[in-house]
Design a protein around this motif. Structure first.
Motif, PDB file in Angstrom:
ATOM      1  N   GLU A  41      21.251  -7.037  -6.868  1.00 43.16           N
ATOM      2  CA  GLU A  41      21.134  -8.479  -6.743  1.00 43.16           C
ATOM      3  C   GLU A  41      22.528  -9.100  -6.841  1.00 43.16           C
ATOM      4  O   GLU A  41      23.297  -8.772  -7.742  1.00 43.16           O
ATOM      5  CB  GLU A  41      20.185  -9.013  -7.808  1.00 43.16           C
ATOM      6  N   THR A  42      22.839  -9.994  -5.918  1.00 40.44           N
ATOM      7  CA  THR A  42      24.171 -10.566  -5.815  1.00 40.44           C
ATOM      8  C   THR A  42      24.129 -12.065  -6.130  1.00 40.44           C
ATOM      9  O   THR A  42      23.085 -12.613  -6.496  1.00 40.44           O
ATOM     10  CB  THR A  42      24.717 -10.380  -4.390  1.00 40.44           C
ATOM     11  N   SER A  43      25.260 -12.711  -5.953  1.00 38.65           N
ATOM     12  CA  SER A  43      25.259 -14.167  -6.008  1.00 38.65           C
ATOM     13  C   SER A  43      24.393 -14.687  -4.847  1.00 38.65           C
ATOM     14  O   SER A  43      24.020 -13.935  -3.945  1.00 38.65           O
ATOM     15  CB  SER A  43      26.686 -14.715  -5.863  1.00 38.65           C
ATOM     16  N   HIS A  44      24.129 -15.984  -4.848  1.00 36.02           N
ATOM     17  CA  HIS A  44      23.313 -16.546  -3.773  1.00 36.02           C
ATOM     18  C   HIS A  44      24.085 -16.677  -2.461  1.00 36.02           C
ATOM     19  O   HIS A  44      23.467 -16.830  -1.405  1.00 36.02           O
ATOM     20  CB  HIS A  44      22.774 -17.914  -4.201  1.00 36.02           C
ATOM     21  N   ARG A  45      25.389 -16.615  -2.511  1.00 37.11           N
ATOM     22  CA  ARG A  45      26.203 -16.815  -1.315  1.00 37.11           C
ATOM     23  C   ARG A  45      25.795 -15.837  -0.209  1.00 37.11           C
ATOM     24  O   ARG A  45      25.640 -14.633  -0.447  1.00 37.11           O
ATOM     25  CB  ARG A  45      27.677 -16.624  -1.662  1.00 37.11           C
ATOM     26  N   ALA A  46      25.635 -16.360   1.004  1.00 38.48           N
ATOM     27  CA  ALA A  46      25.120 -15.548   2.114  1.00 38.48           C
ATOM     28  C   ALA A  46      25.986 -14.327   2.368  1.00 38.48           C
ATOM     29  O   ALA A  46      25.472 -13.219   2.601  1.00 38.48           O
ATOM     30  CB  ALA A  46      25.009 -16.399   3.383  1.00 38.48           C
ATOM     31  N   SER A  47      27.300 -14.472   2.314  1.00 39.59           N
ATOM     32  CA  SER A  47      28.190 -13.366   2.659  1.00 39.59           C
ATOM     33  C   SER A  47      28.232 -12.278   1.592  1.00 39.59           C
ATOM     34  O   SER A  47      28.758 -11.194   1.835  1.00 39.59           O
ATOM     35  CB  SER A  47      29.612 -13.893   2.898  1.00 39.59           C
ATOM     36  N   ASP A  48      27.666 -12.543   0.424  1.00 38.12           N
ATOM     37  CA  ASP A  48      27.693 -11.547  -0.653  1.00 38.12           C
ATOM     38  C   ASP A  48      26.556 -10.531  -0.562  1.00 38.12           C
ATOM     39  O   ASP A  48      26.588  -9.511  -1.248  1.00 38.12           O
ATOM     40  CB  ASP A  48      27.637 -12.236  -2.024  1.00 38.12           C
ATOM     41  N   GLY A  49      25.541 -10.844   0.243  1.00 37.73           N
ATOM     42  CA  GLY A  49      24.375  -9.966   0.305  1.00 37.73           C
ATOM     43  C   GLY A  49      23.911  -9.697   1.718  1.00 37.73           C
ATOM     44  O   GLY A  49      24.579 -10.042   2.704  1.00 37.73           O
ATOM     45  N   THR A  50      22.750  -9.086   1.806  1.00 38.69           N
ATOM     46  CA  THR A  50      22.154  -8.744   3.100  1.00 38.69           C
ATOM     47  C   THR A  50      21.294  -9.877   3.641  1.00 38.69           C
ATOM     48  O   THR A  50      21.084  -9.984   4.854  1.00 38.69           O
ATOM     49  CB  THR A  50      21.299  -7.462   2.945  1.00 38.69           C
ATOM     50  N   VAL A  51      20.782 -10.725   2.756  1.00 37.53           N
ATOM     51  CA  VAL A  51      19.925 -11.841   3.167  1.00 37.53           C
ATOM     52  C   VAL A  51      20.813 -13.031   3.518  1.00 37.53           C
ATOM     53  O   VAL A  51      21.652 -13.451   2.699  1.00 37.53           O
ATOM     54  CB  VAL A  51      18.944 -12.229   2.041  1.00 37.53           C
ATOM     55  N   ASP A  52      20.630 -13.591   4.719  1.00 38.64           N
ATOM     56  CA  ASP A  52      21.417 -14.751   5.128  1.00 38.64           C
ATOM     57  C   ASP A  52      20.804 -15.998   4.506  1.00 38.64           C
ATOM     58  O   ASP A  52      19.932 -16.649   5.095  1.00 38.64           O
ATOM     59  CB  ASP A  52      21.450 -14.867   6.653  1.00 38.64           C
ATOM     60  N   ILE A  53      21.254 -16.344   3.312  1.00 35.16           N
ATOM     61  CA  ILE A  53      20.669 -17.464   2.578  1.00 35.16           C
ATOM     62  C   ILE A  53      20.869 -18.784   3.323  1.00 35.16           C
ATOM     63  O   ILE A  53      20.029 -19.684   3.246  1.00 35.16           O
ATOM     64  CB  ILE A  53      21.251 -17.532   1.151  1.00 35.16           C
ATOM     65  N   VAL A  54      21.952 -18.913   4.069  1.00 40.64           N
ATOM     66  CA  VAL A  54      22.159 -20.136   4.857  1.00 40.64           C
ATOM     67  C   VAL A  54      21.028 -20.314   5.853  1.00 40.64           C
ATOM     68  O   VAL A  54      20.444 -21.405   5.985  1.00 40.64           O
ATOM     69  CB  VAL A  54      23.521 -20.107   5.575  1.00 40.64           C
ATOM     70  N   GLU A  55      20.659 -19.245   6.546  1.00 42.59           N
ATOM     71  CA  GLU A  55      19.567 -19.337   7.521  1.00 42.59           C
ATOM     72  C   GLU A  55      18.217 -19.515   6.831  1.00 42.59           C
ATOM     73  O   GLU A  55      17.319 -20.177   7.365  1.00 42.59           O
ATOM     74  CB  GLU A  55      19.551 -18.097   8.413  1.00 42.59           C
ATOM     75  N   VAL A  56      18.059 -18.936   5.643  1.00 41.46           N
ATOM     76  CA  VAL A  56      16.824 -19.115   4.878  1.00 41.46           C
ATOM     77  C   VAL A  56      16.639 -20.587   4.528  1.00 41.46           C
ATOM     78  O   VAL A  56      15.574 -21.186   4.757  1.00 41.46           O
ATOM     79  CB  VAL A  56      16.849 -18.241   3.603  1.00 41.46           C
TER      80      VAL A  56
END
Length: 366
Positions: free
Chosen positions: A285-300
């Motif tokens: 589990e990473t920070s919420h920032r999109a570039s830190d993980g596999t899930v594109d939180i910006v698009e979510v």
């Protein structure tokens, strides 16, 4: 989007209501009576005590997570009817304090599974971690000794009372297939949803975490097709899903924005968090920032903005940063940072949406 924050109660959480109140945009707590075992009816006096405490800080109690489902219900045993009766009465009591959404899950034995609670990351922070190869060579008992018995604070889904029955529980699930579990879930929903409708409370199932079988146990809420099937089991606007980008995101094949757009009217509650999934299927589990993980939180978040989401959202898990001593995944600092990141993306998405709407209105008037 209505921002809420999970809180485990006085004496069971390192975060205080005073601190939660100071996070911009947070209007309520996500709560539960964590001293109640699955299957027990919740006492009204304890519910009212929680409400009085939240009221004193101007926070609402609209979202409960979780009213846990007893294993006998998941197993389809004859004892399930009495346990479902307790669940129905609890729903009625929660309606009296304004609850609008109940998050629950239907995962056998373990509500969630990790192999490390404080895995160190590159920056020195720590986070919840799942090592797939390790879980495949461990026994459930070994996992409990390494994970569940370590924290000072209780971990929902890993209660000692439940784990004392680990051997008999695994024996009971021998031969229980995914189709059996679907059948038992349908029975539960057919009993519960009419009560939820009567009290205007959305029942929002949480996806399996991780979204695939662990220790050979059946898992059924794992992706878009399964959520589609779930919503058809009892076709009611009160039969809903808690869309968790982290749980579903542990399988990179899951398209979270597509799910948001398809199931928008059946998502009263969103868990928004990020995970980094490795090629060997390990994830952290990473920070919420999109570039830190596999899930594109910006698009979510943009998908939630596009569909006009007015439900509840929480930042879900966070890392352990700045030497904070806290419940695994549930410290103050990283979740508060996560909220501000989510608000930033939301505000920009909403501004873009208003501009687009204005342009369309101007063009149509020409």
């Amino acid at each position: 989007m209505r921002m809420v924050f999970r809180w485990y109660g006085e004496g069971n959480d390192t975060v205080t209501l005073k601190q939660i109140k100071q996070i911009p945009g947070v209007e309520g707590i996500v709560w539960a009576l964590h001293d109640r075992l699955p299957g027990e009816e919740w006492p009204m006096d304890k519910i009212m005590a929680y409400k009085a405490l939240a009221d004193s800080y101007g926070l609402h109690l609209d979202v409960v997570e979780s009213v846990n489902v007893h294993e006998d219900i998941k197993l389809g045993l004859p004892t399930r009817d009495a346990l479902i009766g307790n669940y129905k009465r609890t729903i009625g009591k929660l309606a009296k304090v304004g609850v609008k959404t109940i998050c629950y899950n239907f995962m056998p034995v373990f509500d969630w599974t990790r192999t490390e609670l404080y895995k160190e990351m590159e920056d020195g922070s720590t986070a919840l971690f799942f090592e797939k190869a390790r879980i495949e060579r461990m026994t459930p008992e070994e996992l409990v000794r390494e994970i569940a018995l370590r924290p000072d604070l209780s971990m929902p889904g890993w209660e000692p009372e439940r784990l004392e029955r680990l051997g008999p529980l695994f024996e009971a699930y021998k031969g229980v297939t995914e189709e059996d579990l679907w059948s038992h879930l349908q029975y539960f929903l057919e009993q519960i949803i009419p009560v939820a409708e009567k009290h205007d409370i959305k029942m929002a199932i949480h996806p399996d975490d991780p979204p695939y079988s662990v220790f050979g146990l059946p898992r059924i809420i794992t992706g878009q097709d399964n959520i589609r099937r779930l919503l058809k089991l009892v076709d009611s606007p009160y039969n809903c899903v808690t869309l968790c980008s982290g749980s579903l995101g542990a399988n990179p094949a899951n398209d979270i924005p597509a799910m948001i757009r398809e199931f928008a009217d059946r998502i009263p509650f969103a868990h928004i968090r990020n995970v980094r999934v490795h090629d060997n299927s390990d994830f952290i589990e990473t920070s919420h920032r999109a570039s830190d993980g596999t899930v594109d939180i910006v698009e979510v978040v943009r998908a939630y903005s596009d569909v006009g989401f007015t439900g509840y959202a929480r930042p879900d898990h966070g890392r352990h940063i700045w030497d904070e001593k806290c419940r695994p995944g549930y410290g103050l600092y990283d979740r508060a940072l996560g909220i501000m990141y989510l608000w930033g993306v939301w505000d920009l998405a909403q501004r873009g949406k208003r501009r687009a709407d204005g342009l369309r209105a101007a063009e149509s008037s020409v």
